[in-house]
Design a protein around this motif. Structure first.
Motif, mmCIF file in Angstrom:
data_model
loop_
_atom_site.group_PDB
_atom_site.id
_atom_site.type_symbol
_atom_site.label_atom_id
_atom_site.label_comp_id
_atom_site.label_asym_id
_atom_site.label_seq_id
_atom_site.Cartn_x
_atom_site.Cartn_y
_atom_site.Cartn_z
ATOM 1 N N VAL A 1 3.843 6.285 8.678
ATOM 2 C CA VAL A 1 4.344 5.163 7.873
ATOM 3 C C VAL A 1 4.723 5.622 6.468
ATOM 4 O O VAL A 1 5.721 5.151 5.892
ATOM 5 N N LEU A 2 3.959 6.560 5.915
ATOM 6 C CA LEU A 2 4.286 7.095 4.597
ATOM 7 C C LEU A 2 5.515 7.990 4.662
ATOM 8 O O LEU A 2 6.347 7.981 3.748
ATOM 9 N N LEU A 3 5.645 8.756 5.730
ATOM 10 C CA LEU A 3 6.808 9.622 5.887
ATOM 11 C C LEU A 3 8.083 8.781 5.956
ATOM 12 O O LEU A 3 9.099 9.119 5.326
ATOM 13 N N ALA A 4 8.033 7.677 6.689
ATOM 14 C CA ALA A 4 9.203 6.800 6.783
ATOM 15 C C ALA A 4 9.561 6.222 5.424
ATOM 16 O O ALA A 4 10.736 6.181 5.037
ATOM 17 N N ALA A 5 8.553 5.774 4.675
ATOM 18 C CA ALA A 5 8.797 5.213 3.345
ATOM 19 C C ALA A 5 9.327 6.276 2.394
ATOM 20 O O ALA A 5 10.214 6.013 1.572
ATOM 21 N N HIS A 6 8.786 7.484 2.516
ATOM 22 C CA HIS A 6 9.227 8.588 1.656
ATOM 23 C C HIS A 6 10.679 8.959 1.951
ATOM 24 O O HIS A 6 11.470 9.193 1.027
ATOM 25 N N LEU A 7 11.055 8.991 3.214
ATOM 26 C CA LEU A 7 12.434 9.321 3.577
ATOM 27 C C LEU A 7 13.402 8.247 3.099
ATOM 28 O O LEU A 7 14.539 8.554 2.704
ATOM 29 N N ARG A 8 12.957 6.989 3.113
ATOM 30 C CA ARG A 8 13.805 5.925 2.560
ATOM 31 C C ARG A 8 14.027 6.133 1.074
ATOM 32 O O ARG A 8 15.138 5.968 0.566
ATOM 33 N N ARG A 9 12.968 6.534 0.374
ATOM 34 C CA ARG A 9 13.109 6.783 -1.057
ATOM 35 C C ARG A 9 14.003 7.994 -1.315
ATOM 36 O O ARG A 9 14.792 7.998 -2.257
ATOM 37 N N ILE A 10 13.885 9.023 -0.495
ATOM 38 C CA ILE A 10 14.735 10.204 -0.650
ATOM 39 C C ILE A 10 16.208 9.815 -0.494
ATOM 40 O O ILE A 10 17.076 10.290 -1.244
ATOM 41 N N THR A 11 16.509 8.943 0.473
ATOM 42 C CA THR A 11 17.884 8.490 0.674
ATOM 43 C C THR A 11 18.408 7.783 -0.568
ATOM 44 O O THR A 11 19.550 8.015 -1.002
ATOM 45 N N GLU A 12 17.580 6.937 -1.162
ATOM 46 C CA GLU A 12 17.981 6.245 -2.385
ATOM 47 C C GLU A 12 18.148 7.231 -3.540
ATOM 48 O O GLU A 12 19.077 7.106 -4.348
ATOM 49 N N GLN A 13 17.269 8.222 -3.608
ATOM 50 C CA GLN A 13 17.384 9.211 -4.671
ATOM 51 C C GLN A 13 18.662 10.037 -4.516
ATOM 52 O O GLN A 13 19.311 10.367 -5.516
ATOM 53 N N LYS B 1 0.824 -1.211 0.000
ATOM 54 C CA LYS B 1 0.000 0.000 0.000
ATOM 55 C C LYS B 1 0.856 1.259 0.000
ATOM 56 O O LYS B 1 0.487 2.274 -0.603
ATOM 57 N N GLU B 2 2.010 1.201 0.652
ATOM 58 C CA GLU B 2 2.907 2.359 0.666
ATOM 59 C C GLU B 2 3.341 2.729 -0.754
ATOM 60 O O GLU B 2 3.403 3.903 -1.110
ATOM 61 N N GLU B 3 3.657 1.716 -1.547
ATOM 62 C CA GLU B 3 4.166 1.977 -2.894
ATOM 63 C C GLU B 3 3.130 2.663 -3.770
ATOM 64 O O GLU B 3 3.452 3.602 -4.507
ATOM 65 N N VAL B 4 1.885 2.230 -3.688
ATOM 66 C CA VAL B 4 0.851 2.880 -4.512
ATOM 67 C C VAL B 4 0.569 4.283 -3.987
ATOM 68 O O VAL B 4 0.284 5.204 -4.758
ATOM 69 N N ALA B 5 0.682 4.475 -2.679
ATOM 70 C CA ALA B 5 0.447 5.806 -2.109
ATOM 71 C C ALA B 5 1.487 6.805 -2.594
ATOM 72 O O ALA B 5 1.175 7.966 -2.851
ATOM 73 N N LEU C 1 -0.303 14.697 2.695
ATOM 74 C CA LEU C 1 -0.693 13.410 3.267
ATOM 75 C C LEU C 1 0.507 12.706 3.892
ATOM 76 O O LEU C 1 0.406 12.120 4.975
ATOM 77 N N ILE C 2 1.650 12.763 3.231
ATOM 78 C CA ILE C 2 2.867 12.120 3.743
ATOM 79 C C ILE C 2 3.240 12.683 5.103
ATOM 80 O O ILE C 2 3.560 11.935 6.038
#
Length: 221
Positions: A137-149, A70-74, A131-132
């Motif tokens: 839970v979305l903020l954590a997932a978003h920060l993980r993606r930011i680190t990868e970016q 669900k995080e990925e689609v969000a 929303l993030i």
């Protein structure tokens, strides 16, 4: 609110999709749009994968062909925008220094996002930012993606400048600074400190970059 596909940074010949690929893209877009509507109307935590799939009249199994969870689609709307930004960065002229290239790319990406013929794409992205921030839970997932970016940007800048990022720290430092400035701008926009909409977001991003030099190098007193 339906999220419109972002303009492609690839040559036109590479954007021609077959019937099967177009159908898959429509299904993915429909799932993203349905999820976005449900998250905004009833909250992220109260929305299930089954509900999202039912909105598009597909099975849960079909949902998981497109998204791991669900995080990925969000986060799909912002993820697509971030991917477009990276593609835009790859196309910046070699005459620009790395910071200029990053700044120009992020502003151009936001402008292109708001010039797709409808404001729904950029509206979805802006709503998602809010929303993030409200959903741990979305903020954590978003920060993980930011680190990868940031890692990807550092590698891209290093290749662009002919550097070895394992030896020269500048690409990694610049990528981290860029990510921090962008997050600060997003937080400022979402807190209502600027005009709404894409031009308000662009103005906040520009103002933050304007202060980067003085913040790092100027005498504050």
């Amino acid at each position: 609110m339906a999220a419109q596909p972002l303009p492609s940074a690839e040559p036109a010949a590479c954007r021609v999709l077959g019937l099967r690929e177009r159908k898959k893209q429509r299904t993915r877009d429909a799932l993203v749009s349905a999820a976005h509507r449900l998250f905004l109307s009833q909250g992220y935590g109260r929305t299930t994968v089954d509900e999202i799939a039912a909105e598009v009249d597909v099975s849960q199994r079909t949902f998981f062909r497109y998204f791991s969870n669900k995080e990925e689609v969000a986060l799909a709307v912002l993820a697509d925008a971030e991917d477009y930004f990276v593609a835009t960065l790859r196309e910046r002229p070699a005459s620009e220094n790395p910071l200029q290239a990053l700044r120009s790319s992020i502003v151009l990406a936001w402008r292109d996002l708001s010039d797709t013929g409808s404001d729904t794409g950029v509206t979805a992205a802006l709503e998602l930012i809010q929303l993030i921030e409200e959903t741990p839970v979305l903020l954590a997932a978003h920060l993980r993606r930011i680190t990868e970016q940031e890692r990807l940007i550092a590698e891209l800048i290093a290749r662009r400048e002919g550097l070895d990022p394992a030896v020269d720290l500048r690409p990694r430092v610049l990528a981290a600074v860029f990510g921090g400035v962008l997050r600060s701008a997003h937080l400022a926009w979402s807190s209502g400190q600027s005009a709404p909409g894409p031009e308000g977001m662009i103005a906040v991003i520009e103002s933050h970059f304007d202060q980067l030099g003085p913040a790092l190098a100027a005498d504050w007193r």
